[in-house]
Design a protein around this motif. Sequence first.
Motif, short mmCIF file in Angstrom:
data_model
loop_
_atom_site.label_atom_id
_atom_site.label_comp_id
_atom_site.label_asym_id
_atom_site.label_seq_id
_atom_site.Cartn_x
_atom_site.Cartn_y
_atom_site.Cartn_z
N TYR A 1 -9.90 5.50 -2.39
CA TYR A 1 -8.87 4.76 -2.34
C TYR A 1 -8.25 5.60 -3.60
O TYR A 1 -7.30 5.93 -3.41
N LEU A 2 -9.04 5.36 -4.82
CA LEU A 2 -8.21 5.62 -6.11
C LEU A 2 -7.30 7.24 -5.93
O LEU A 2 -6.16 7.31 -6.63
N TRP A 3 -8.65 8.06 -5.53
CA TRP A 3 -8.40 9.46 -5.46
C TRP A 3 -7.51 10.37 -5.00
O TRP A 3 -6.95 11.07 -4.93
N TRP A 4 -7.79 9.73 -3.55
CA TRP A 4 -7.19 10.25 -2.78
C TRP A 4 -6.02 9.68 -1.79
O TRP A 4 -4.81 9.95 -1.80
N GLN A 5 -6.72 8.15 -1.26
CA GLN A 5 -5.51 7.51 -0.49
C GLN A 5 -4.39 6.80 -1.16
O GLN A 5 -2.75 7.49 -1.18
N PHE A 6 -4.79 6.73 -2.63
CA PHE A 6 -3.35 5.77 -3.48
C PHE A 6 -2.04 6.73 -3.70
O PHE A 6 -0.77 6.72 -4.00
N PRO A 7 -2.73 8.16 -3.97
CA PRO A 7 -1.72 9.02 -4.35
C PRO A 7 -0.31 9.20 -3.10
O PRO A 7 1.03 9.59 -3.59
N ARG A 8 -0.77 8.94 -1.90
CA ARG A 8 0.14 9.67 -1.10
C ARG A 8 0.89 8.06 -0.75
O ARG A 8 1.66 8.11 -0.43
N GLN A 9 0.12 6.68 -1.23
CA GLN A 9 1.30 5.64 -0.48
C GLN A 9 2.34 5.77 -1.87
O GLN A 9 3.62 5.36 -1.96
N GLN A 10 1.66 6.73 -3.12
CA GLN A 10 2.31 6.37 -4.34
C GLN A 10 3.97 7.25 -4.20
O GLN A 10 5.30 6.81 -4.23
N GLN A 11 3.67 8.31 -3.74
CA GLN A 11 4.68 9.32 -2.88
C GLN A 11 5.72 8.66 -2.12
O GLN A 11 7.21 8.72 -1.84
N GLN A 12 5.35 7.45 -1.11
CA GLN A 12 5.66 7.28 -0.44
C GLN A 12 6.45 6.09 -0.80
O GLN A 12 8.08 5.54 -0.12
N TRP A 13 6.27 4.88 -1.73
CA TRP A 13 7.33 3.93 -2.68
C TRP A 13 8.54 4.46 -3.27
O TRP A 13 9.24 4.74 -4.08
N VAL B 1 -24.20 -2.72 -0.94
CA VAL B 1 -23.09 -3.71 -1.26
C VAL B 1 -22.03 -3.33 -1.84
O VAL B 1 -21.05 -2.98 -1.73
N PHE B 2 -21.91 -3.54 -3.46
CA PHE B 2 -21.55 -2.97 -4.06
C PHE B 2 -21.53 -0.94 -4.85
O PHE B 2 -19.98 -1.20 -4.33
N TRP B 3 -22.30 -1.03 -3.76
CA TRP B 3 -22.05 0.57 -4.06
C TRP B 3 -20.70 1.14 -2.75
O TRP B 3 -19.77 1.72 -2.95
N CYS B 4 -20.72 0.16 -1.58
CA CYS B 4 -20.60 0.80 -0.92
C CYS B 4 -18.40 -0.05 -1.00
O CYS B 4 -18.09 1.01 -0.53
N LEU B 5 -18.74 -0.75 -1.35
CA LEU B 5 -17.02 -1.06 -2.04
C LEU B 5 -17.00 -0.47 -2.95
O LEU B 5 -15.63 0.20 -3.37
N ALA B 6 -17.58 -0.40 -3.98
CA ALA B 6 -17.64 1.07 -5.16
C ALA B 6 -16.93 2.42 -4.75
O ALA B 6 -15.68 2.87 -5.37
N PHE B 7 -17.64 2.79 -4.11
CA PHE B 7 -17.21 4.01 -3.10
C PHE B 7 -16.54 3.77 -2.30
O PHE B 7 -15.05 4.99 -2.79
#
Length: 199
Positions: free
Chosen positions: A47-59, A36-42
């Motif tokens: 999210y931090l390396w791939w999804q968040f930069p796109r959301q940051q550009q939207q904001w 469970v820990f490693w599923c949440l960690a991955f």
Amino acid sequence: MDLLVAWLSLPAITNLSQFMHLGGPVLWWLAALVLVFWCLAFERIIYLWWQFPRQQQQWLSAWRKRSDHLSWYARAQRDAALDEAHRALFKHVSVLKVIVALFPMLGLLGTVTGMISVFDVLATQGSAQPRLMASGISMATLPTMAGMVAALAGMFSYSRIQRWADARELHLEKLMRSENDARPANAELAQSNQERNEK
């Protein structure tokens, strides 16, 4: 079916099953918690390396499209975007911290259950069955070792994820506040240039 039997008969799989058998039922609970820990960690790393930069550009694009950056409503909108980013960045991070704290606790629980097994053997068989005593001792020591190893790896991963989330939140806040500070400076520069041209 033959492929599954061949895979289960591999030495590594056999050694792993023996290790889990010697560790007792607590080791299986610990293995499930590690999974469970490693599923949440991955999930957080992706999210931090791939999804968040796109959301940051939207904001940032939504903030830059606003003509008003100085009113109370504009600042409230910026704070709402920053709050949404904070909740998205630190999602599941507190759960990771709790799981890391549970790793050594489960290891100690395995130690207690293993020692209880040893004492039961001593109470019923005396010291005439060293093989049974050795089984209880292994059941006591293996979960403790596995819990410590899981806690060390989990603490390192949790600290890195926490640091990455903090850095991205601070970077986004600096970008949005710099946009806010740059707008009045540009307006003052344009006004001074206009006054100079009129003279």
